[in-house]
Design a protein around this motif. Sequence first.
Motif, mmCIF file in Angstrom:
data_model
loop_
_atom_site.group_PDB
_atom_site.id
_atom_site.type_symbol
_atom_site.label_atom_id
_atom_site.label_comp_id
_atom_site.label_asym_id
_atom_site.label_seq_id
_atom_site.Cartn_x
_atom_site.Cartn_y
_atom_site.Cartn_z
ATOM 1 N N ALA A 216 0.397 -0.682 -0.249
ATOM 2 C CA ALA A 216 0.418 0.102 -0.190
ATOM 3 C C ALA A 216 0.981 1.299 -0.064
ATOM 4 C CB ALA A 216 -0.830 -0.233 1.709
ATOM 5 N N HIS A 217 0.026 2.294 -0.705
ATOM 6 C CA HIS A 217 1.527 3.798 -0.729
ATOM 7 C C HIS A 217 -0.042 4.174 0.459
ATOM 8 C CE1 HIS A 217 3.202 7.131 -2.518
ATOM 9 N NE2 HIS A 217 1.919 7.955 -1.730
ATOM 10 N N CYS A 218 1.117 4.906 1.503
ATOM 11 C CA CYS A 218 0.275 5.602 2.827
ATOM 12 C C CYS A 218 0.405 6.905 2.761
ATOM 13 C CB CYS A 218 1.107 4.453 3.813
ATOM 14 S SG CYS A 218 0.549 3.019 4.154
ATOM 15 N N ARG A 219 0.337 7.221 3.352
ATOM 16 C CA ARG A 219 0.867 8.926 3.965
ATOM 17 C C ARG A 219 0.760 9.281 4.933
ATOM 18 N NH1 ARG A 219 -4.037 11.566 2.084
ATOM 19 N NH2 ARG A 219 -2.970 11.960 -0.070
ATOM 20 N N ASP A 220 2.125 9.989 6.177
ATOM 21 C CA ASP A 220 1.337 9.847 7.462
ATOM 22 C C ASP A 220 0.553 11.397 7.917
ATOM 23 O OD1 ASP A 220 2.058 10.741 9.804
ATOM 24 O OD2 ASP A 220 4.249 10.614 10.119
ATOM 25 N N ILE A 221 -0.689 11.262 8.268
ATOM 26 C CA ILE A 221 -1.132 12.018 8.562
ATOM 27 C C ILE A 221 -1.165 13.294 8.830
ATOM 28 C CG2 ILE A 221 -3.519 13.197 9.123
ATOM 29 C CD1 ILE A 221 -4.788 10.091 8.374
ATOM 30 N N ILE A 222 -0.194 13.261 10.637
ATOM 31 C CA ILE A 222 0.931 14.398 11.630
ATOM 32 C C ILE A 222 1.844 15.160 10.058
ATOM 33 C CG2 ILE A 222 2.399 14.704 13.033
ATOM 34 C CD1 ILE A 222 -0.859 13.412 13.566
ATOM 35 N N THR A 223 2.543 14.164 9.166
ATOM 36 C CA THR A 223 3.576 15.115 8.677
ATOM 37 C C THR A 223 3.724 15.239 7.070
ATOM 38 O OG1 THR A 223 4.599 13.346 8.049
ATOM 39 C CG2 THR A 223 5.088 14.175 9.965
ATOM 40 N N GLY A 224 2.487 14.733 6.324
ATOM 41 C CA GLY A 224 1.810 14.733 4.959
ATOM 42 C C GLY A 224 3.127 13.535 3.703
ATOM 43 N N GLN A 225 4.076 13.582 5.293
ATOM 44 C CA GLN A 225 4.715 12.650 4.578
ATOM 45 C C GLN A 225 4.305 11.000 3.431
ATOM 46 O OE1 GLN A 225 8.123 11.162 6.663
ATOM 47 N NE2 GLN A 225 9.937 10.711 4.676
ATOM 48 N N GLU A 226 4.558 10.424 2.279
ATOM 49 C CA GLU A 226 4.196 9.655 1.767
ATOM 50 C C GLU A 226 5.163 8.269 1.222
ATOM 51 O OE1 GLU A 226 1.340 10.712 -1.626
ATOM 52 O OE2 GLU A 226 -0.219 12.026 -0.529
ATOM 53 N N PHE A 227 4.969 7.365 1.768
ATOM 54 C CA PHE A 227 5.439 6.457 1.119
ATOM 55 C C PHE A 227 4.777 5.143 1.350
ATOM 56 C CE2 PHE A 227 4.144 6.820 5.648
ATOM 57 C CZ PHE A 227 4.406 5.199 6.058
ATOM 58 N N ASP A 228 5.714 3.597 0.465
ATOM 59 C CA ASP A 228 4.674 2.723 0.820
ATOM 60 C C ASP A 228 5.910 1.655 1.166
ATOM 61 O OD1 ASP A 228 4.111 3.678 -1.857
ATOM 62 O OD2 ASP A 228 6.373 2.543 -3.258
ATOM 63 N N ILE A 229 4.349 0.894 1.980
ATOM 64 C CA ILE A 229 4.705 -0.518 2.309
ATOM 65 C C ILE A 229 4.587 -1.384 1.672
ATOM 66 C CG2 ILE A 229 4.264 -1.519 4.684
ATOM 67 C CD1 ILE A 229 3.320 1.701 5.983
ATOM 68 N N ARG A 230 5.955 -2.446 1.035
ATOM 69 C CA ARG A 230 5.392 -3.670 0.800
ATOM 70 C C ARG A 230 5.015 -5.096 1.682
ATOM 71 N NH1 ARG A 230 5.727 -2.702 -4.862
ATOM 72 N NH2 ARG A 230 6.454 -0.700 -5.444
#
Length: 602
Positions: A216-230
């Motif tokens: 899934a491609h995720c977003r840290d709601i606190i910082t807005g940073q986005e990243f993938d979790i495989r």
Amino acid sequence: MAFRKAVKGTLIGGGAVATAFGLSQLFEYRKNQPKWARLAYVEAQGELKVPFKDALPTREEQLSTLRNTEEFDVLVVGGGATGSGCALDAVTRNLKTALVERSDFSSGTSSRSTKLIHGGVRYLQKAIMKLDYEQYMMVKEALHERANLLNIAPHLSAPLPIMLPVYKGQHNDARMNLAITLTAARHGAAIANYTEVVHLLKKPDPKTGQEKVCGAHCRDIITGQEFDIRAKCVINATGPFTDSLRKMDSQKTANICQPSAGVHIVIPGYYSPDNMGLLDPATSDGRVIFFLPWEKMTIAGTTDTPTEVTAHPIPVEDDINFILSEVRNYLSPDVEVRRGDVLAAWSGIRPLVTDPNSKNTQSICRNHIINISDSGLVTIAGGKWTTYRSMAEETLDAAIKAHKLSAGPSRTVGLMLDGGKDWTPTLYIRLVQDYGLENEVAQHLAATYGGRFTYYSTLEYGLTEELEAAKKFLHLEMGYKARSEQLSKTTEISLTAQEIARYKKRFYKFDKESRGFITTVDVQQVLEKLSIQIDENALHEILNEVDLNKNGQVELDEFLQLMSAVQRGQISDSRLAILMKTAEEGLDLRGPVSVDRSGGGV
């Protein structure tokens, strides 16, 4: 408080069976289990690795693990009871596990339950009256799981007799959910709250070429940073939001979730005995009605009405009034049940589901379903709090088989949850003796954190404890808005001439200049004479509750409207009404200042 209404005869037999079956499950649980189950506790504590036994990783460390791990075996989406249970089951099978939740852990349905861990009164009735074996097996499973919960989290679940008679646990749903989540983290699961799934990741299967979910491609709601979790496997455990994630997988997917709102109200403690609840499965709309002592108050409910899926369900007035009307049937005639006695209310969304594999797709499944899509997304939906652990076990069994993961059997039967290991009923005494805490504070800490009470300040991964957010939550989602609207909807002033005269006299003790309104300054001046100190912000809030036109003043008509609502039972605990009455009594006791004390009139 003695309950008046007798339990209907046809259900007493079922209730008695439930009592006997429940008690036998509770006290004979370990004796009747196979050897592997009886030894589960010893094995879990002695053989399972607990990499974070003493201290948990911080949220930043957890996010770093989620961002930098090349591939997890399992990614669970949803931090409610079912999702957390799946993460715990997975990580204790030595699967590399990740869990993401877009809000607080247990912020949704899992914290808005009835607070009862039960086997299912309705299922038992059908099992006995209709000789329904499937219903019997559902009750048996639920009772097995309830007995397990009492063993693995004794600080969060305790037996409570219910007048039917039925035997059930009293249950702290939100803390239980958090204990499951933290236990998964201690065993090595990488978990993060306020982390939402933006979209699912897919890649073609090398053998078939078909697109498969791979993370899934995720977003840290606190910082807005986005990243993938495989991950090799993604589990959808999002409760009422089940269909949202399913449609991320395929827009053509039909909805399977049929959300239903269950509203509960909090009323004063005198509505039920301290150590006794009441349950009747025969109300006017077919739902179970119950009274449950809770935190020195009484919880009553519940409703079952279709609703829209929302992250912030709000109790509606019709549901609150329905519960009140049912409550009246169970109390003595001399007890007046008033709308103003509702101190708070909440609404939880039950994720009732239809089985997509069933021929009759319109029928609602009161149990749970596990579905694996063509692209490999594993969905666990439906079910109930009591069976979260067995649902998680069944889900992981299905996921391991479908994705050919290398894992052993489930190890969660008997696995103590965070805080349960060193808890005893007298633990609070140690807190009183060692830390000098007051009894009530010590009891709260021991019951909430169990044997982990010394770590309570770091346990919650808490990020959003702002005062304004708490006020908004209480106002909208805990029924305070509905309470205040009772006053604003009151257009009549139903007071006698004598009562109006009495309340005007009280009002003018604050409105010295007879302007027809009072402000926070007027109230503060009176309180200063009585040597009473109240925080200015708190005083603004108290007046704002009554200031219907929101002009910063409480006018005489608004005050009389308030007192009329109090008289009629629509409002039972207005802080301004109590404050002004107390101040008036204090001024009357003081009396006029004598000539001698005033300096001889000089």
